[in-house]
Design a protein around this motif. Structure first.
Motif, mmCIF file in Angstrom:
data_model
loop_
_atom_site.group_PDB
_atom_site.id
_atom_site.type_symbol
_atom_site.label_atom_id
_atom_site.label_comp_id
_atom_site.label_asym_id
_atom_site.label_seq_id
_atom_site.Cartn_x
_atom_site.Cartn_y
_atom_site.Cartn_z
ATOM 1 N N ILE A 78 -16.685 -5.571 -1.055
ATOM 2 C CA ILE A 78 -17.557 -6.644 -0.594
ATOM 3 C C ILE A 78 -18.190 -6.165 0.708
ATOM 4 N N PRO A 79 -19.513 -6.080 0.781
ATOM 5 C CA PRO A 79 -20.134 -5.574 2.006
ATOM 6 C C PRO A 79 -20.084 -6.600 3.137
ATOM 7 N N ALA A 80 -19.926 -6.090 4.354
ATOM 8 C CA ALA A 80 -19.910 -6.952 5.534
ATOM 9 C C ALA A 80 -21.203 -7.745 5.664
ATOM 10 N N GLU A 81 -22.304 -7.187 5.181
ATOM 11 C CA GLU A 81 -23.613 -7.836 5.287
ATOM 12 C C GLU A 81 -23.672 -9.187 4.580
ATOM 13 N N LEU A 82 -22.749 -9.439 3.674
ATOM 14 C CA LEU A 82 -22.714 -10.728 2.991
ATOM 15 C C LEU A 82 -22.545 -11.863 4.005
ATOM 16 N N GLY A 83 -21.914 -11.558 5.128
ATOM 17 C CA GLY A 83 -21.730 -12.548 6.184
ATOM 18 C C GLY A 83 -23.020 -13.012 6.827
ATOM 19 N N ASN A 84 -24.132 -12.332 6.537
ATOM 20 C CA ASN A 84 -25.427 -12.735 7.080
ATOM 21 C C ASN A 84 -26.090 -13.834 6.259
ATOM 22 N N LEU A 85 -25.562 -14.141 5.082
ATOM 23 C CA LEU A 85 -26.134 -15.201 4.240
ATOM 24 C C LEU A 85 -25.548 -16.549 4.661
ATOM 25 N N THR A 86 -25.886 -16.959 5.873
ATOM 26 C CA THR A 86 -25.225 -18.103 6.500
ATOM 27 C C THR A 86 -25.565 -19.450 5.856
ATOM 28 N N GLY A 87 -26.516 -19.477 4.930
ATOM 29 C CA GLY A 87 -26.814 -20.708 4.212
ATOM 30 C C GLY A 87 -25.895 -20.961 3.035
ATOM 31 N N LEU A 88 -25.034 -19.987 2.721
ATOM 32 C CA LEU A 88 -24.143 -20.132 1.561
ATOM 33 C C LEU A 88 -23.205 -21.322 1.730
ATOM 34 N N THR A 89 -23.116 -22.125 0.678
ATOM 35 C CA THR A 89 -22.103 -23.179 0.625
ATOM 36 C C THR A 89 -21.019 -22.846 -0.393
ATOM 37 N N GLU A 90 -21.336 -21.970 -1.342
ATOM 38 C CA GLU A 90 -20.368 -21.530 -2.349
ATOM 39 C C GLU A 90 -20.434 -20.015 -2.495
ATOM 40 N N LEU A 91 -19.264 -19.380 -2.497
ATOM 41 C CA LEU A 91 -19.164 -17.947 -2.754
ATOM 42 C C LEU A 91 -18.027 -17.753 -3.748
ATOM 43 N N ASN A 92 -18.399 -17.406 -4.983
ATOM 44 C CA ASN A 92 -17.429 -17.249 -6.060
ATOM 45 C C ASN A 92 -17.562 -15.849 -6.649
ATOM 46 N N LEU A 93 -16.582 -15.004 -6.324
ATOM 47 C CA LEU A 93 -16.565 -13.624 -6.814
ATOM 48 C C LEU A 93 -15.270 -13.354 -7.566
ATOM 49 N N HIS A 94 -14.673 -14.378 -8.129
ATOM 50 C CA HIS A 94 -13.355 -14.273 -8.753
ATOM 51 C C HIS A 94 -13.385 -13.498 -10.068
ATOM 52 N N ALA A 95 -12.204 -12.985 -10.398
ATOM 53 C CA ALA A 95 -11.959 -12.329 -11.688
ATOM 54 C C ALA A 95 -12.898 -11.145 -11.918
ATOM 55 N N ASN A 96 -12.949 -10.265 -10.943
ATOM 56 C CA ASN A 96 -13.704 -9.020 -11.040
ATOM 57 C C ASN A 96 -12.745 -7.878 -10.698
ATOM 58 N N SER A 97 -13.274 -6.749 -10.285
ATOM 59 C CA SER A 97 -12.446 -5.599 -9.896
ATOM 60 C C SER A 97 -12.806 -5.142 -8.491
ATOM 61 N N LEU A 98 -13.002 -6.102 -7.589
ATOM 62 C CA LEU A 98 -13.356 -5.771 -6.215
ATOM 63 C C LEU A 98 -12.153 -5.205 -5.484
ATOM 64 N N THR A 99 -12.396 -4.208 -4.648
ATOM 65 C CA THR A 99 -11.331 -3.525 -3.908
ATOM 66 C C THR A 99 -11.656 -3.536 -2.419
ATOM 67 N N GLY A 100 -10.701 -3.063 -1.631
ATOM 68 C CA GLY A 100 -10.901 -2.986 -0.189
ATOM 69 C C GLY A 100 -10.571 -4.307 0.484
ATOM 70 N N PRO A 101 -10.804 -4.363 1.786
ATOM 71 C CA PRO A 101 -10.457 -5.567 2.541
ATOM 72 C C PRO A 101 -11.495 -6.675 2.393
ATOM 73 N N ILE A 102 -11.069 -7.878 2.740
ATOM 74 C CA ILE A 102 -11.989 -9.005 2.859
ATOM 75 C C ILE A 102 -12.723 -8.827 4.184
ATOM 76 N N PRO A 103 -14.045 -8.730 4.179
ATOM 77 C CA PRO A 103 -14.766 -8.509 5.438
ATOM 78 C C PRO A 103 -14.572 -9.675 6.409
ATOM 79 N N VAL A 104 -14.302 -9.346 7.669
ATOM 80 C CA VAL A 104 -14.148 -10.387 8.691
ATOM 81 C C VAL A 104 -15.441 -11.183 8.850
ATOM 82 N N GLU A 105 -16.570 -10.579 8.505
ATOM 83 C CA GLU A 105 -17.870 -11.242 8.631
ATOM 84 C C GLU A 105 -18.010 -12.459 7.724
#
Length: 190
Positions: A78-105
């Protein structure tokens, strides 16, 4: 003094597209999560002004408000840049094969009411910055490979009704601050 508009500015003013910056964040996300291999990538990487028609993207008045790509064969991080989409009210990335840390952003997405990263292969600790998401009513990080302790900052999420952290490798005591979650109806830590 004459004012000149780009085609994208006109499209955005008419409510059909998003800003150039938001488009760039979406494309960064697409590349970081191996978009070419997604199960459904309809519209992605299309012409400027079409972003609100891309699969899993919802917009309101030229602002991206939802990114819902569960069960879509996303991989990578998950790229840190996702934290720039500050209008998001829902973020659903479940049931995939994402790896690495959850970005602090992701802690910058203070309009989020729902965050689901469950059933991936995420590693590292739960970022304390998620405690900034005080509008969250649902937080699901279950079934990953998260380690460390439950951040005390999650006690700030007083709007939460659902908190699912089970199926990880969390250690330590359950923070007493979770007692602040007076709207909580579902708490799963096993």
């Amino acid at each position: 003094m004459a004012v000149f508009f780009t085609n994208l500015d006109v499209i955005k003013a008419q409510g059909y597209g998003v800003s150039t910056a938001q488009r760039a964040e979406l494309l960064t996300f697409y590349i970081s999560t191996n978009g070419a291999t997604w199960s459904n990538k309809t519209g992605w990487n299309g012409a400027a002004g079409t972003e609100c028609e891309w699969y899993g993207v919802t917009c309101t008045a030229g602002e991206i408000t939802s990114l819902s790509l569960g069960y879509n064969n996303l991989s990578g991080s998950i790229p840190a840049e996702l934290g720039n989409l500050t209008g998001l009210t829902e973020l659903n990335l479940h049931a995939n094969s994402l790896t690495g840390p959850i970005p602090v952003e992701l802690g910058d997405l203070t309009n989020l009411t729902g965050l689901s990263l469950r059933s991936n292969q995420l590693t590292g600790s739960i970022p304390p910055e998620l405690g900034n998401l005080t509008n969250l009513t649902s937080l699901s990080l279950r079934d990953n490979q998260l380690t460390g302790s439950i951040p005390t900052e999650l006690g700030n999420l007083t709007s939460l009704s659902l908190l699912w952290l089970f199926g990880n490798q969390l250690t330590g005591a359950i923070p007493s601050q979770l007692g602040n979650l007076t709207n909580l109806r579902y708490l799963y830590l096993y």
